[in-house]
Design a protein around this motif. Structure first.
Motif, PDB file in Angstrom:
ATOM      1  N   ALA A 121       0.423  -1.475   0.082  1.00 45.46           N
ATOM      2  CA  ALA A 121      -0.056   0.071   0.651  1.00 45.46           C
ATOM      3  C   ALA A 121       0.273   1.044   0.302  1.00 45.46           C
ATOM      4  CB  ALA A 121      -0.566  -0.251   1.034  1.00 45.46           C
ATOM      5  N   PHE A 122       1.926   1.158   0.738  1.00 42.64           N
ATOM      6  CA  PHE A 122       2.927   2.332   1.090  1.00 42.64           C
ATOM      7  C   PHE A 122       3.363   2.453  -0.086  1.00 42.64           C
ATOM      8  CE2 PHE A 122       7.246   3.905   1.122  1.00 42.64           C
ATOM      9  CZ  PHE A 122       7.165   4.953   2.145  1.00 42.64           C
ATOM     10  N   TYR A 123       4.196   1.530  -1.219  1.00 48.79           N
ATOM     11  CA  TYR A 123       4.893   1.324  -2.623  1.00 48.79           C
ATOM     12  C   TYR A 123       3.815   2.229  -3.250  1.00 48.79           C
ATOM     13  CZ  TYR A 123       8.834  -1.261  -0.655  1.00 48.79           C
ATOM     14  OH  TYR A 123       9.746  -1.100  -0.069  1.00 48.79           O
ATOM     15  N   GLU A 124       2.977   1.391  -3.339  1.00 45.82           N
ATOM     16  CA  GLU A 124       1.299   2.195  -4.742  1.00 45.82           C
ATOM     17  C   GLU A 124       1.108   3.693  -4.309  1.00 45.82           C
ATOM     18  OE1 GLU A 124      -2.615   0.063  -6.002  1.00 45.82           O
ATOM     19  OE2 GLU A 124      -1.749  -0.359  -4.159  1.00 45.82           O
ATOM     20  N   GLU A 125       1.305   4.460  -3.117  1.00 44.51           N
ATOM     21  CA  GLU A 125       0.716   5.188  -2.747  1.00 44.51           C
ATOM     22  C   GLU A 125       1.187   6.206  -3.139  1.00 44.51           C
ATOM     23  OE1 GLU A 125       1.047   8.694  -1.185  1.00 44.51           O
ATOM     24  OE2 GLU A 125       2.299   7.526  -0.295  1.00 44.51           O
ATOM     25  N   ARG A 126       3.024   5.834  -3.000  1.00 46.26           N
ATOM     26  CA  ARG A 126       4.461   6.629  -3.571  1.00 46.26           C
ATOM     27  C   ARG A 126       4.030   7.078  -5.108  1.00 46.26           C
ATOM     28  NH1 ARG A 126       5.887  10.035  -1.393  1.00 46.26           N
ATOM     29  NH2 ARG A 126       3.329  10.334  -0.588  1.00 46.26           N
ATOM     30  N   LEU A 127       4.311   6.226  -5.963  1.00 42.95           N
ATOM     31  CA  LEU A 127       3.759   5.635  -8.047  1.00 42.95           C
ATOM     32  C   LEU A 127       2.791   6.815  -7.981  1.00 42.95           C
ATOM     33  CD1 LEU A 127       4.560   4.654  -9.840  1.00 42.95           C
ATOM     34  CD2 LEU A 127       2.408   2.873 -10.045  1.00 42.95           C
ATOM     35  N   TRP A 128       1.773   6.991  -7.383  1.00 47.46           N
ATOM     36  CA  TRP A 128       1.225   7.977  -7.489  1.00 47.46           C
ATOM     37  C   TRP A 128       0.717   9.493  -6.759  1.00 47.46           C
ATOM     38  CZ3 TRP A 128      -1.062   6.277 -11.911  1.00 47.46           C
ATOM     39  CH2 TRP A 128      -1.663   5.167 -12.046  1.00 47.46           C
ATOM     40  N   ALA A 129       1.910   9.655  -6.178  1.00 49.34           N
ATOM     41  CA  ALA A 129       2.074  10.751  -5.679  1.00 49.34           C
ATOM     42  C   ALA A 129       2.667  11.677  -6.411  1.00 49.34           C
ATOM     43  CB  ALA A 129       2.975  10.440  -4.307  1.00 49.34           C
ATOM     44  N   PRO A 130       3.289  12.538  -5.707  1.00 51.80           N
ATOM     45  CA  PRO A 130       3.973  14.063  -7.096  1.00 51.80           C
ATOM     46  C   PRO A 130       5.747  13.352  -7.248  1.00 51.80           C
ATOM     47  CG  PRO A 130       2.883  14.949  -5.961  1.00 51.80           C
ATOM     48  CD  PRO A 130       2.751  13.838  -5.541  1.00 51.80           C
ATOM     49  N   GLY A 131       5.811  12.089  -6.123  1.00 54.66           N
ATOM     50  CA  GLY A 131       7.145  12.441  -6.613  1.00 54.66           C
ATOM     51  C   GLY A 131       7.246  10.514  -6.743  1.00 54.66           C
ATOM     52  N   GLY A 132       6.861  10.090  -7.477  1.00 49.32           N
ATOM     53  CA  GLY A 132       6.643   9.027  -8.478  1.00 49.32           C
ATOM     54  C   GLY A 132       6.277   9.752  -9.859  1.00 49.32           C
ATOM     55  N   VAL A 133       6.310  10.212 -10.329  1.00 50.98           N
ATOM     56  CA  VAL A 133       6.161  10.756 -11.662  1.00 50.98           C
ATOM     57  C   VAL A 133       7.594   9.895 -12.560  1.00 50.98           C
ATOM     58  CG1 VAL A 133       7.773  13.194 -11.581  1.00 50.98           C
ATOM     59  CG2 VAL A 133       6.070  12.814 -13.195  1.00 50.98           C
ATOM     60  N   ARG A 134       8.482  10.051 -12.090  1.00 53.97           N
ATOM     61  CA  ARG A 134       9.574   9.307 -13.386  1.00 53.97           C
ATOM     62  C   ARG A 134       9.020   7.830 -13.098  1.00 53.97           C
ATOM     63  NH1 ARG A 134      14.498   8.829 -11.199  1.00 53.97           N
ATOM     64  NH2 ARG A 134      15.231   7.646 -12.842  1.00 53.97           N
ATOM     65  N   ALA A 135       8.175   7.050 -12.329  1.00 59.15           N
ATOM     66  CA  ALA A 135       8.316   5.829 -12.526  1.00 59.15           C
ATOM     67  C   ALA A 135       6.947   5.645 -13.427  1.00 59.15           C
ATOM     68  CB  ALA A 135       7.979   5.626 -11.197  1.00 59.15           C
ATOM     69  N   ARG A 136       6.096   6.620 -13.051  1.00 63.49           N
ATOM     70  CA  ARG A 136       5.349   6.356 -13.749  1.00 63.49           C
ATOM     71  C   ARG A 136       5.170   6.726 -15.099  1.00 63.49           C
ATOM     72  NH1 ARG A 136       3.563   9.866  -9.916  1.00 63.49           N
ATOM     73  NH2 ARG A 136       2.885  11.430 -11.378  1.00 63.49           N
ATOM     74  N   GLU A 137       6.365   7.801 -15.710  1.00 61.87           N
ATOM     75  CA  GLU A 137       6.535   7.760 -16.898  1.00 61.87           C
ATOM     76  C   GLU A 137       7.376   6.756 -17.659  1.00 61.87           C
ATOM     77  OE1 GLU A 137       8.853  11.693 -16.791  1.00 61.87           O
ATOM     78  OE2 GLU A 137       7.459  12.719 -16.742  1.00 61.87           O
ATOM     79  N   TYR A 138       7.627   6.074 -16.517  1.00 63.34           N
ATOM     80  CA  TYR A 138       8.882   5.125 -17.579  1.00 63.34           C
ATOM     81  C   TYR A 138       7.420   3.454 -17.411  1.00 63.34           C
ATOM     82  CZ  TYR A 138      10.583   0.282 -16.823  1.00 63.34           C
ATOM     83  OH  TYR A 138      10.915  -1.202 -17.355  1.00 63.34           O
ATOM     84  N   LEU A 139       6.930   3.092 -17.094  1.00 64.70           N
ATOM     85  CA  LEU A 139       5.500   2.141 -17.204  1.00 64.70           C
ATOM     86  C   LEU A 139       4.662   2.857 -17.946  1.00 64.70           C
ATOM     87  CD1 LEU A 139       4.266   2.141 -13.405  1.00 64.70           C
ATOM     88  CD2 LEU A 139       5.546   0.589 -14.975  1.00 64.70           C
ATOM     89  N   GLN A 140       4.848   4.520 -18.336  1.00 67.33           N
ATOM     90  CA  GLN A 140       3.228   4.450 -19.341  1.00 67.33           C
ATOM     91  C   GLN A 140       4.446   4.348 -21.045  1.00 67.33           C
ATOM     92  OE1 GLN A 140       2.459   8.669 -18.222  1.00 67.33           O
ATOM     93  NE2 GLN A 140       1.374   7.695 -16.616  1.00 67.33           N
ATOM     94  N   GLY A 141       5.626   4.984 -20.481  1.00 71.39           N
ATOM     95  CA  GLY A 141       6.250   4.876 -22.027  1.00 71.39           C
ATOM     96  C   GLY A 141       6.527   2.991 -22.375  1.00 71.39           C
ATOM     97  N   ARG A 142       6.691   2.487 -21.314  1.00 67.72           N
ATOM     98  CA  ARG A 142       6.104   0.506 -21.531  1.00 67.72           C
ATOM     99  C   ARG A 142       5.228   0.421 -21.766  1.00 67.72           C
ATOM    100  NH1 ARG A 142      10.378  -2.385 -19.808  1.00 67.72           N
ATOM    101  NH2 ARG A 142       9.772  -4.206 -21.012  1.00 67.72           N
ATOM    102  N   GLY A 143       4.378   1.276 -22.351  1.00 71.04           N
ATOM    103  CA  GLY A 143       2.822   1.087 -22.857  1.00 71.04           C
ATOM    104  C   GLY A 143       2.006   0.499 -21.872  1.00 71.04           C
ATOM    105  N   LEU A 144       1.834   0.841 -20.843  1.00 75.13           N
ATOM    106  CA  LEU A 144       1.109   0.517 -19.802  1.00 75.13           C
ATOM    107  C   LEU A 144       0.084   1.309 -19.382  1.00 75.13           C
ATOM    108  CD1 LEU A 144       3.668  -2.144 -17.077  1.00 75.13           C
ATOM    109  CD2 LEU A 144       2.054  -2.358 -19.104  1.00 75.13           C
ATOM    110  N   ASP A 145      -1.529   0.901 -19.691  1.00 75.75           N
ATOM    111  CA  ASP A 145      -2.219   1.817 -19.080  1.00 75.75           C
ATOM    112  C   ASP A 145      -2.486   2.360 -18.009  1.00 75.75           C
ATOM    113  OD1 ASP A 145      -3.519   0.440 -18.465  1.00 75.75           O
ATOM    114  OD2 ASP A 145      -4.858  -0.052 -20.462  1.00 75.75           O
ATOM    115  N   PRO A 146      -3.099   3.612 -17.014  1.00 78.11           N
ATOM    116  CA  PRO A 146      -3.435   3.340 -15.730  1.00 78.11           C
ATOM    117  C   PRO A 146      -4.111   2.645 -14.555  1.00 78.11           C
ATOM    118  CG  PRO A 146      -3.401   5.129 -16.459  1.00 78.11           C
ATOM    119  CD  PRO A 146      -3.262   4.660 -17.789  1.00 78.11           C
ATOM    120  N   ALA A 147      -5.112   1.928 -15.608  1.00 78.68           N
ATOM    121  CA  ALA A 147      -6.239   0.891 -15.406  1.00 78.68           C
ATOM    122  C   ALA A 147      -5.515  -0.417 -15.084  1.00 78.68           C
ATOM    123  CB  ALA A 147      -7.461   0.258 -15.901  1.00 78.68           C
TER     124      ALA A 147
END
Length: 601
Positions: A121-147
């Motif tokens: 739960a902690f890691y999941e919350e950190r991904l969607w927080a402002p500090g997780g922007v690099r990780a979100r960009e990486y996952l989206q760059g790999r073609g994964l959608d938010p769902a």
């Protein structure tokens, strides 16, 4: 603790599953089942089902699955012993007394599971927080959608040695977090978080409970992927990533709606396949498949599909899995092997070619027997009695590992048929014998060497075999096309003589119609992925196939120099044996065309 034989069965038989669940969930009968809103996740449309006659519940939304004991554990947050004690009280049964050691071990496991869940739960919350922007960009760059990111509960571990400790203390002590594999104690200095600066992949047990993590570093750090260490609740050789979700898909779709379990190499492969609709994908955790993992796969499906990367490492992993599986084979229990284009993995194939491309690749999966034959034959020649004898010895040594006598006998028969077939030319009416990537019965001799123009004509027919409805659109062009090869011309006549296939005709049925009309060998060669692996990417859907038809017919009607230009472009964009073969053949024809023109002047 270990209970006396029959105790748990007696307990389950005395408790009505629908009655127990019906106290918390409003259930509506649907045929032989009951349906309602899942008590384990928020939903507006019922996806939670209770199957009374088979004594299990299942949620198609979150994957929750189990029996009366499992429901009591989940619904009341009880450990195994506590759930049995509660249910036994309702059923009027006396529970065999657990030892203090067994009770302590059960309580300890519960605490560790609570810690790993809190970390997820902690890691999941950190991904969607402002500090997780690099990780979100990486996952989206790999073609994964938010769902899909949320479905797999992906997360982000900050680059901070104490971030997890600060989030989970004082509820979870440092010694407990270290035991759960979430913190580490160095030889010198204070403990630190085990995962830092990594995209996090929660790993679940059969019940879907988080028991460990995999972490992918962002940047150039090493190792690129890091798994949790073994703990009292996690042993990586006994877990498959995505197993609980795959099990839910198998239950939901059944054998008819699923290709069976698909085994990939990594986390991203599994998630990409689920996003593309292949919800039975799983992966080992960075190690070769173990015997336990093979048995877990066979719990999902009788013949799992091994789909490792199309490189030397992937081939080596497939070979190791094959040899580990041999002693475990049983009637109806085996493996199939999927060949990916060189340098590709499931993630890259579905991103570039889509679902249709991957389905075509899966349809060409080889049985274990054929994979074993190919691995021992390799590139060697078995054209003399002595070489065939050496091949037979190697194969029989491997077959000797099979414990089941019936399966072993069938393998010996398969090999002897293959060795006999190697010693003579193929003939009409031959039974299916082992050769490189066989799929249909052979109906004649091998084809002549393939020129660049022939390869292009073959690709036209491959489009029709994969997309039969094209015949209605291209029949006139196909009829007028110059086809000097007798095997392809026979195939053209059979296609045109048949009524134009209706839209949506099953490609398999169309192919089988041609096979049954004497064209088995031709159809086999055209459908083999080894003919031209780039074709599967270029023609991943009906629209791209129609565009490819136009491109190829223009090449064929534009003369050999046009073919050479196209072959040169293909070689520049994709240097591989197939494109090199097309280039050399096209250049030879173009040179011949030029010399013929000079003679005529």
């Amino acid at each position: 603790m270990a209970f006396p034989p029959g105790f748990l069965d007696e307990l389950r038989s005395r408790i009505s599953l629908s009655g127990l669940i019906g106290r918390r969930v409003k259930l509506v009968r649907r045929g032989r089942e009951f349906a309602g809103l899942c008590p384990f996740h928020h939903e507006k449309t019922p996806s939670f089902y209770v199957v009374e006659d088979k004594s299990f519940f299942h949620c198609f939304g979150c994957g929750a699955h189990g029996d009366v004991i499992g429901f009591a554990m989940r619904a009341d947050n009880l450990d195994f012993i506590e759930a049995i004690e509660k249910l036994a009280g309702e059923a009027g049964l006396v529970v065999p007394q657990a030892t203090p050691q067994e009770r302590e071990r059960a309580q300890r496991q519960k605490t560790l599971l609570e810690a790993t869940e809190a970390a997820a739960a902690f890691y999941e919350e950190r991904l969607w927080a402002p500090g997780g922007v690099r990780a979100r960009e990486y996952l989206q760059g790999r073609g994964l959608d938010p769902a899909i990111i949320r479905r797999f509960r992906l997360g982000w571990a900050p680059d901070d040695r104490q971030a997890l400790r600060r989030a989970l203390n004082p509820e979870f002590s440092d010694p407990l977090l270290i035991e759960a594999g979430l913190r580490r104690r160095p030889a010198e200095g204070e403990p630190s978080d085990y995962f830092r600066n990594r995209v996090m992949f929660p790993i679940s047990d059969r019940a879907g409970r988080v028991i460990a993590f995999g972490g992918r570093v962002l940047g150039d750090g090493q190792p690129k992927y890091l798994n949790s260490p073994d703990t009292p609740i996690f042993e990586k050789g006994r877990v498959l990533y995505g197993w609980s979700a795959a099990r839910a898909a198998v239950i939901r779709d059944g054998e008819a709606g699923s290709p069976g379990a698909i085994v990939a190499e990594g986390y991203m492969d599994v998630i990409a396949l689920h996003q593309a609709g292949f919800a039975t994908a799983v992966a080992p955790l960075g190690t070769a498949l173990t015997e336990f993992q093979l048995h877990e796969l066979w719990r999902l499906t009788p013949e799992p599909l091994l789909c490792f990367d199309g490189d030397a490492a992937g081939q080596h992993a497939a070979a190791r899995a094959m040899r580990r599986a041999l002693p475990l084979l049983r009637p109806g229990q085996s493996l199939r092997f999927v060949s990916l284009p060189a340098g590709e993995d499931p993630d890259s194939v579905v991103r570039q070619g889509g679902r249709g491309t991957f389905e075509q690749i899966l349809s060409a999966a080889r049985p274990l027997s054929t994979a074993l034959w190919e691995s021992e034959l390799g590139t060697s020649r078995a054209d003399t009695p002595e070489r065939r004898a050496a091949l037979e010895r190697r194969l029989m040594d491997q077959i000797g590992l099979i414990a089941d006598r019936t399966v072993q006998a069938e393998y010996r028969r398969f090999v002897r048929d293959g060795l006999f077939n190697l010693g003579r030319p193929a003939r009409a009416g031959d039974r299916h014998l082992p050769r490189l990537r066989p799929s249909f019965v052979r109906d004649g001799p091998e084809p002549p060497p393939r020129s660049g123009a022939r390869i292009q004509r073959e690709n036209l027919f491959r489009m029709i075999l994969h997309f039969p409805y094209l015949v209605d659109q291209v029949a006139e062009e196909l009829s007028a096309l110059e086809i000097p090869e007798s095997d392809l011309d026979s195939l053209r006549r059979q296609i045109l003589e048949r009524d134009a296939p209706e839209s949506g005709l099953d490609a398999r049925a169309f192919q089988q119609h041609l096979v049954e009309n004497g064209l088995a060998a031709t159809v086999e060669r055209l459908l083999s992925p080894s003919v031209d692996t780039t074709f599967l990417v270029r023609c991943s859907d009906p629209v791209s196939a129609r565009k490819e038809w136009v491109r190829v017919t223009r090449m064929l009607t534009g003369g050999d120099r046009c073919v050479l230009a196209e072959a040169t472009d293909d070689l520049i964009s994709d240097i591989c044996p197939e494109s090199w073969e097309r280039f050399l053949a096209a250049r030879e024809r173009a040179l011949h065309e030029g010399s013929r023109g000079d003679d005529e002047m």
